[in-house]
Scaffold this motif. Structure first.
Motif, PDB file in Angstrom:
ATOM      1  N   LEU A   1       5.325   3.083  -5.559  1.00 29.98           N
ATOM      2  CA  LEU A   1       6.688   2.855  -5.073  1.00 29.98           C
ATOM      3  C   LEU A   1       7.472   4.126  -4.735  1.00 29.98           C
ATOM      4  N   PRO A   2       7.411   5.198  -5.546  1.00 25.74           N
ATOM      5  CA  PRO A   2       8.142   6.402  -5.152  1.00 25.74           C
ATOM      6  C   PRO A   2       7.684   6.958  -3.803  1.00 25.74           C
ATOM      7  N   HIS A   3       6.404   6.828  -3.503  1.00 20.12           N
ATOM      8  CA  HIS A   3       5.869   7.355  -2.243  1.00 20.12           C
ATOM      9  C   HIS A   3       6.231   6.438  -1.071  1.00 20.12           C
ATOM     10  N   ILE A   4       6.252   5.142  -1.324  1.00 23.01           N
ATOM     11  CA  ILE A   4       6.700   4.200  -0.285  1.00 23.01           C
ATOM     12  C   ILE A   4       8.161   4.459   0.043  1.00 23.01           C
ATOM     13  N   ASN A   5       8.993   4.581  -0.985  1.00 27.28           N
ATOM     14  CA  ASN A   5      10.419   4.810  -0.736  1.00 27.28           C
ATOM     15  C   ASN A   5      10.667   6.162  -0.084  1.00 27.28           C
ATOM     16  N   ALA A   6       9.845   7.159  -0.403  1.00 31.19           N
ATOM     17  CA  ALA A   6       9.972   8.459   0.262  1.00 31.19           C
ATOM     18  C   ALA A   6       9.661   8.337   1.749  1.00 31.19           C
ATOM     19  N   LEU A   7       8.667   7.517   2.077  1.00 34.49           N
ATOM     20  CA  LEU A   7       8.327   7.280   3.478  1.00 34.49           C
ATOM     21  C   LEU A   7       9.484   6.595   4.202  1.00 34.49           C
ATOM     22  N   TYR A   8      10.060   5.571   3.566  1.00 39.76           N
ATOM     23  CA  TYR A   8      11.193   4.871   4.178  1.00 39.76           C
ATOM     24  C   TYR A   8      12.353   5.836   4.418  1.00 39.76           C
ATOM     25  N   GLU A   9      12.635   6.674   3.412  1.00 37.92           N
ATOM     26  CA  GLU A   9      13.748   7.612   3.535  1.00 37.92           C
ATOM     27  C   GLU A   9      13.472   8.656   4.612  1.00 37.92           C
TER      28      GLU A   9
ATOM     29  N   GLY B   1       0.833  -1.200   0.000  1.00 34.63           N
ATOM     30  CA  GLY B   1       0.000   0.000   0.000  1.00 34.63           C
ATOM     31  C   GLY B   1       0.866   1.247   0.000  1.00 34.63           C
ATOM     32  N   LEU B   2       0.630   2.138   0.934  1.00 24.83           N
ATOM     33  CA  LEU B   2       1.453   3.342   1.062  1.00 24.83           C
ATOM     34  C   LEU B   2       2.738   3.103   1.837  1.00 24.83           C
ATOM     35  N   GLY B   3       2.925   1.881   2.372  1.00 24.50           N
ATOM     36  CA  GLY B   3       4.135   1.558   3.110  1.00 24.50           C
ATOM     37  C   GLY B   3       4.042   1.787   4.598  1.00 24.50           C
ATOM     38  N   VAL B   4       2.875   2.213   5.080  1.00 21.33           N
ATOM     39  CA  VAL B   4       2.733   2.617   6.482  1.00 21.33           C
ATOM     40  C   VAL B   4       2.877   1.432   7.424  1.00 21.33           C
ATOM     41  N   VAL B   5       2.198   0.327   7.145  1.00 24.28           N
ATOM     42  CA  VAL B   5       2.221  -0.819   8.067  1.00 24.28           C
ATOM     43  C   VAL B   5       3.623  -1.376   8.198  1.00 24.28           C
ATOM     44  N   GLY B   6       4.267  -1.628   7.061  1.00 28.07           N
ATOM     45  CA  GLY B   6       5.619  -2.177   7.114  1.00 28.07           C
ATOM     46  C   GLY B   6       6.601  -1.251   7.798  1.00 28.07           C
ATOM     47  N   ALA B   7       6.473   0.056   7.538  1.00 29.01           N
ATOM     48  CA  ALA B   7       7.386   1.022   8.153  1.00 29.01           C
ATOM     49  C   ALA B   7       7.198   1.089   9.666  1.00 29.01           C
ATOM     50  N   ILE B   8       5.955   1.071  10.119  1.00 26.93           N
ATOM     51  CA  ILE B   8       5.697   1.089  11.563  1.00 26.93           C
ATOM     52  C   ILE B   8       6.278  -0.149  12.222  1.00 26.93           C
ATOM     53  N   CYS B   9       6.095  -1.294  11.587  1.00 25.87           N
ATOM     54  CA  CYS B   9       6.665  -2.533  12.112  1.00 25.87           C
ATOM     55  C   CYS B   9       8.185  -2.445  12.157  1.00 25.87           C
ATOM     56  N   ALA B  10       8.804  -1.976  11.062  1.00 28.72           N
ATOM     57  CA  ALA B  10      10.259  -1.895  10.982  1.00 28.72           C
ATOM     58  C   ALA B  10      10.838  -0.926  12.008  1.00 28.72           C
ATOM     59  N   LYS B  11      10.211   0.238  12.156  1.00 29.15           N
ATOM     60  CA  LYS B  11      10.776   1.266  13.030  1.00 29.15           C
ATOM     61  C   LYS B  11      10.596   0.940  14.505  1.00 29.15           C
ATOM     62  N   ASN B  12       9.437   0.397  14.861  1.00 32.91           N
ATOM     63  CA  ASN B  12       9.150   0.179  16.269  1.00 32.91           C
ATOM     64  C   ASN B  12       9.671  -1.152  16.800  1.00 32.91           C
ATOM     65  N   GLN B  13       9.582  -2.208  16.016  1.00 37.05           N
ATOM     66  CA  GLN B  13       9.979  -3.534  16.493  1.00 37.05           C
ATOM     67  C   GLN B  13      11.386  -3.916  16.070  1.00 37.05           C
ATOM     68  N   LYS B  14      11.943  -3.225  15.113  1.00 38.79           N
ATOM     69  CA  LYS B  14      13.323  -3.423  14.664  1.00 38.79           C
ATOM     70  C   LYS B  14      13.653  -4.882  14.342  1.00 38.79           C
ATOM     71  N   PRO B  15      12.854  -5.510  13.482  1.00 37.61           N
ATOM     72  CA  PRO B  15      13.197  -6.861  13.048  1.00 37.61           C
ATOM     73  C   PRO B  15      14.492  -6.852  12.240  1.00 37.61           C
ATOM     74  N   GLN B  16      15.044  -8.041  12.021  1.00 38.46           N
ATOM     75  CA  GLN B  16      16.270  -8.121  11.241  1.00 38.46           C
ATOM     76  C   GLN B  16      16.101  -7.489   9.862  1.00 38.46           C
ATOM     77  N   LYS B  17      14.940  -7.758   9.250  1.00 37.71           N
ATOM     78  CA  LYS B  17      14.718  -7.281   7.890  1.00 37.71           C
ATOM     79  C   LYS B  17      13.233  -7.321   7.574  1.00 37.71           C
ATOM     80  N   VAL B  18      12.781  -6.375   6.770  1.00 36.27           N
ATOM     81  CA  VAL B  18      11.426  -6.393   6.230  1.00 36.27           C
ATOM     82  C   VAL B  18      11.545  -6.262   4.715  1.00 36.27           C
ATOM     83  N   VAL B  19      10.955  -7.212   4.003  1.00 36.01           N
ATOM     84  CA  VAL B  19      10.903  -7.142   2.544  1.00 36.01           C
ATOM     85  C   VAL B  19       9.439  -7.024   2.145  1.00 36.01           C
ATOM     86  N   SER B  20       9.116  -5.936   1.459  1.00 35.18           N
ATOM     87  CA  SER B  20       7.734  -5.653   1.079  1.00 35.18           C
ATOM     88  C   SER B  20       7.571  -5.768  -0.439  1.00 35.18           C
TER      89      SER B  20
END
Length: 236
Positions: A93-101, A66-85
């Protein structure tokens, strides 16, 4: 709010914030969606489930970013080894990557424009039906909706299992989950957060999805689950 992003971030570029993740402005956000993100109601069940089941030792596969929100929240708060979306709609994709950055998450989470298929001998591409609202875009054609058809590359789920060895699956693929679960080898996955879409395959199809998960040993967490969104875990 600007933790780790430094002075490079312009607060005028921020549209919303949820669970310490800031969301950049994009044409896919409207006033209602921004309000839902700020209130924690946008994909709220999926977010609560992901935060509950994911730990620092996990490797997370997200199908339907989607917009990348769920994966980013999981990655930032729980700090798993890796998240591949994976996200089928290339326009997102440009908006998802902007969110990650914007949240300095590029080293922890990545997104690919592809559809994950578990069927044997899957085709190299599949047709994806893009609606005016990205939320309803799907592999499944909807007779009552006007869509734009695009070809999207596929990735075999077995390849992901070999490359990532995912332990947590986050799945919101607008009706594609039944076909995925019917063919997927879920070995190594100990937690699943999944949204069902009975409008795509009926109540019987949703029941079949749930039966597949139960047969694989997954147990629904009643405190985090609803009729159409399950958070479930199993002992491995």
């Amino acid at each position: 709010m600007l933790e780790n992003a430094g002075a490079r971030m312009n607060t005028d570029d921020i549209a919303a914030e949820c669970h310490t993740v800031v969301v950049p402005n994009s044409p896919y956000l409207n006033e209602n969606r921004i309000a839902r993100i700020n209130a924690g109601r946008y994909e709220g069940e999926e977010i609560r489930g992901a935060l509950h089941v994911t730990g620092s030792d996990d490797r997370v596969l997200e199908m339907g970013a989607g917009l990348g929100v769920v994966g980013a929240i999981c990655a930032k708060n729980q700090k798993p080894q890796k998240v591949v979306s994976f996200e089928a709609n290339p326009a997102l994709l440009p908006h998802i990557n902007a969110l990650y950055e914007m949240n300095a998450l590029q080293d922890r989470i990545t997104v690919r424009n592809a559809v994950v298929l578990a069927e044997p001998d899957c085709p190299e591409t599949v047709t994806f039906h893009v609606q005016s609202s990205y939320l309803g875009s799907s592999l499944l054609m909807k007779a009552d909706r006007r869509t734009t058809q695009i070809d999207v590359p596929t990735v075999p789920f077995e390849q992901i299992r070999q490359d990532l060895s995912p332990t947590v699956l986050l799945c919101d693929i607008e009706g594609g989950e039944l076909a995925f679960l019917e063919h997927a080898d879920l070995s190594g996955i100990r937690a699943v957060v999944i949204e069902f879409h009975p409008e795509a395959y009926g109540v019987a199809g949703m029941r079949k999805c749930k039966d597949i998960l139960r047969s694989a040993g997954f147990v629904k967490d009643d405190s985090l689950s609803s009729r159409t969104v399950w958070t479930c875990t199993r002992d491995l």
